[in-house]
Design a protein around this motif. Structure first.
Motif, PDB file in Angstrom:
ATOM      1  N   LEU A  68     -38.825  77.333 -54.138  1.00 16.64           N
ATOM      2  CA  LEU A  68     -38.894  78.342 -55.196  1.00 16.64           C
ATOM      3  C   LEU A  68     -40.199  79.111 -55.051  1.00 16.64           C
ATOM      4  O   LEU A  68     -41.246  78.520 -54.760  1.00 16.64           O
ATOM      5  CB  LEU A  68     -38.838  77.682 -56.577  1.00 16.64           C
ATOM      6  N   GLY A  69     -40.136  80.411 -55.245  1.00 18.49           N
ATOM      7  CA  GLY A  69     -41.349  81.202 -55.112  1.00 18.49           C
ATOM      8  C   GLY A  69     -41.285  82.485 -55.897  1.00 18.49           C
ATOM      9  O   GLY A  69     -40.319  82.757 -56.623  1.00 18.49           O
ATOM     10  N   ASP A  79     -44.299  89.512 -55.581  1.00 23.49           N
ATOM     11  CA  ASP A  79     -44.492  90.735 -56.384  1.00 23.49           C
ATOM     12  C   ASP A  79     -43.657  90.700 -57.662  1.00 23.49           C
ATOM     13  O   ASP A  79     -42.918  91.631 -57.970  1.00 23.49           O
ATOM     14  CB  ASP A  79     -44.136  91.981 -55.556  1.00 23.49           C
ATOM     15  N   ARG A  80     -43.748  89.605 -58.397  1.00 22.23           N
ATOM     16  CA  ARG A  80     -43.060  89.399 -59.687  1.00 22.23           C
ATOM     17  C   ARG A  80     -41.559  89.188 -59.552  1.00 22.23           C
ATOM     18  O   ARG A  80     -40.867  89.047 -60.563  1.00 22.23           O
ATOM     19  CB  ARG A  80     -43.326  90.567 -60.643  1.00 22.23           C
ATOM     20  N   THR A  81     -41.042  89.173 -58.316  1.00 20.51           N
ATOM     21  CA  THR A  81     -39.616  88.923 -58.117  1.00 20.51           C
ATOM     22  C   THR A  81     -39.410  87.453 -57.775  1.00 20.51           C
ATOM     23  O   THR A  81     -39.940  86.967 -56.769  1.00 20.51           O
ATOM     24  CB  THR A  81     -39.058  89.790 -56.975  1.00 20.51           C
ATOM     25  N   PRO A  82     -38.670  86.711 -58.593  1.00 24.36           N
ATOM     26  CA  PRO A  82     -38.422  85.296 -58.288  1.00 24.36           C
ATOM     27  C   PRO A  82     -37.537  85.149 -57.060  1.00 24.36           C
ATOM     28  O   PRO A  82     -36.618  85.940 -56.839  1.00 24.36           O
ATOM     29  CB  PRO A  82     -37.724  84.780 -59.554  1.00 24.36           C
ATOM     30  N   VAL A  83     -37.845  84.126 -56.272  1.00 27.64           N
ATOM     31  CA  VAL A  83     -37.100  83.874 -55.038  1.00 27.64           C
ATOM     32  C   VAL A  83     -36.657  82.414 -55.025  1.00 27.64           C
ATOM     33  O   VAL A  83     -37.443  81.514 -55.312  1.00 27.64           O
ATOM     34  CB  VAL A  83     -37.966  84.158 -53.796  1.00 27.64           C
ATOM     35  N   VAL A  84     -35.400  82.204 -54.693  1.00 27.21           N
ATOM     36  CA  VAL A  84     -34.875  80.851 -54.513  1.00 27.21           C
ATOM     37  C   VAL A  84     -34.406  80.718 -53.076  1.00 27.21           C
ATOM     38  O   VAL A  84     -33.577  81.510 -52.612  1.00 27.21           O
ATOM     39  CB  VAL A  84     -33.701  80.555 -55.472  1.00 27.21           C
TER      40      VAL A  84
END
Length: 397
Positions: free
Chosen positions: A284-285, A288-293
């Motif tokens: 999980l990360g 630039d404020r966009t969550p990434v799975v």
């Protein structure tokens, strides 16, 4: 090789870190009532009118003045004259929902009457307001109907329509970019034939896309991205305008597993390695404020990551209220074994009033989910359940 991951984060802690990095979307749009079901209200609705706006009959029967019916009964009926207006001693037929005529203050239901020529026998006494829907009985003017963030259902659309509305302001659905990765993948658009050994048809993207849509997001699935850091980085850069990015595959520690390191190089890696089986390699990360799975490539492990992280992430992005899951309490038809220190996702099938765990269903056996009716979560501090023990069963969506 040493330890697989630098550290293993518990499911609850991983979810907390992930959700803390997500800010709900505040962009809104207007939609017609015909398309509002399943959307989240972005405004507070206060009624601008009374519903109903007139006195109406609550059932078929005869409109009367209640003062003309004292003592009426089957043994002692009161005779009233059929008329086209209501005065002392007269009555009028009325249909359910019709406006009560001037002078009437009650309705005698048809079952309590007998018509004889132009006379009506009233066989039940009524009082003022009996079988009459009053002005504002359903909704009163200036009444609060729905608060912002209300999850709209078809019955809610009907209420809004009764207020004279034809459109409503809702929050925009989150856009979720789905990026399948893997040199071993073949697009279903190219072929549906049996691929050569070592190659597989790409199906995780399809599964993720459909779940995103089911959970009220808007999916944007890219083409297959090769197992190269620069290719993954380019795909992420291209989709940074999305509200969440899902990278499918390449999450472990093999030579072709680059997704977590790409996320870390472009933003912040919150978690890599979660205490859940299957699904351990989930990462999980935030970029630039966009969550990434980063979802594991094994299909069942990817499904678990979808359930545990993508679904709640979409809910927070879209301000979608938490809906309690359907949980069934069932006894086990066979023992469940699990690994201590991990939350174990166990697929089960119904057998009468019991459930049986699917045996030999590894993280790569996607058909085991299709065969399953639900799943049992064995907590990380519990080492399995015995046959006959009661467990909570969650239905597979």
């Amino acid at each position: 090789m040493g330890r697989i991951f630098k550290e293993r984060t518990s499911v609850d802690e991983a979810l907390r870190l992930f959700l803390e990095s997500i800010s709900p979307l505040r962009h809104t749009e207007e939609v017609p009532l015909e398309a509002c079901a399943g959307r989240v209200l972005a405004e507070t609705i206060v009624s601008g009118r009374d519903v109903p706006h007139y006195r109406r009959a609550a059932m078929d029967g005869y409109s009367v003045r209640a003062s003309d019916t004292p003592g009426a009964s089957p043994a002692n009926p009161v005779l009233l004259q059929l008329s086209d207006s209501i005065e002392e001693g007269t009555t009028m037929w009325i249909h359910t929902g019709a406006a009560l005529p001037e002078g009437a203050d009650a309705v005698v239901m048809v079952e309590d009457t007998v018509t004889v020529g132009d006379m009506v026998e009233i066989r039940a006494q009524v009082y003022p307001g009996r079988n009459v829907g009053q002005v504002g009985e359903d909704i009163k003017r200036e009444e609060l109907i729905f608060k912002e963030c209300h999850f709209l259902r078809p019955c809610d659309a009907a209420v809004l329509a009764s207020l004279g509305l034809d459109r409503v302001k809702v929050f925009r659905k989150p856009v979720i970019a789905v990026i399948p990765t893997g040199d071993e993948l073949i697009s279903r658009e190219i072929t549906r034939e049996v691929p050569p050994p070592g190659m597989v048809l790409e199906t995780n993207g399809l599964m993720a896309t459909l779940y995103v849509e089911k959970w009220r997001g808007v999916s944007r699935c890219t083409g297959i991205v090769p197992d190269r850091p620069e290719s993954i980085r380019k795909a992420v850069e291209t989709n940074k305008d999305a509200d969440m990015i899902l990278i499918l595959g390449g999450t472990s520690v093999g030579k072709r597993d680059h997704a977590p390191e790409v996320v870390e190089s472009m933003g912040k890696l919150l978690v890599h390695g979660v205490g859940i089986i299957p699904g351990k390699p989930t990462a999980l990360g935030i970029i630039d404020r966009t969550p990434v799975v980063c979802l594991p490539g094994y299909p069942v492990a990817g499904l678990v990551a979808l359930y545990f992280f993508v679904r709640p992430g979409i809910r927070k992005l879209g301000s979608i209220p938490e809906v309690p899951e359907i949980v069934l309490r069932k006894r086990l038809a066979a023992k469940i074994s699990s690994k201590i220190g991990y939350v174990n996702f166990i697929r089960v099938v119904f057998e009468g009033d019991r459930v049986r765990p699917l045996m030999g269903a590894g993280a790569g056996v996607l058909s085991s989910v299709a065969r399953a009716d639900g799943y049992v979560l064995v907590p990380e501090h519990v080492e399995g359940y015995e046959e006959g023990q009661e467990v909570d069963v969650f239905l597979i969506e």
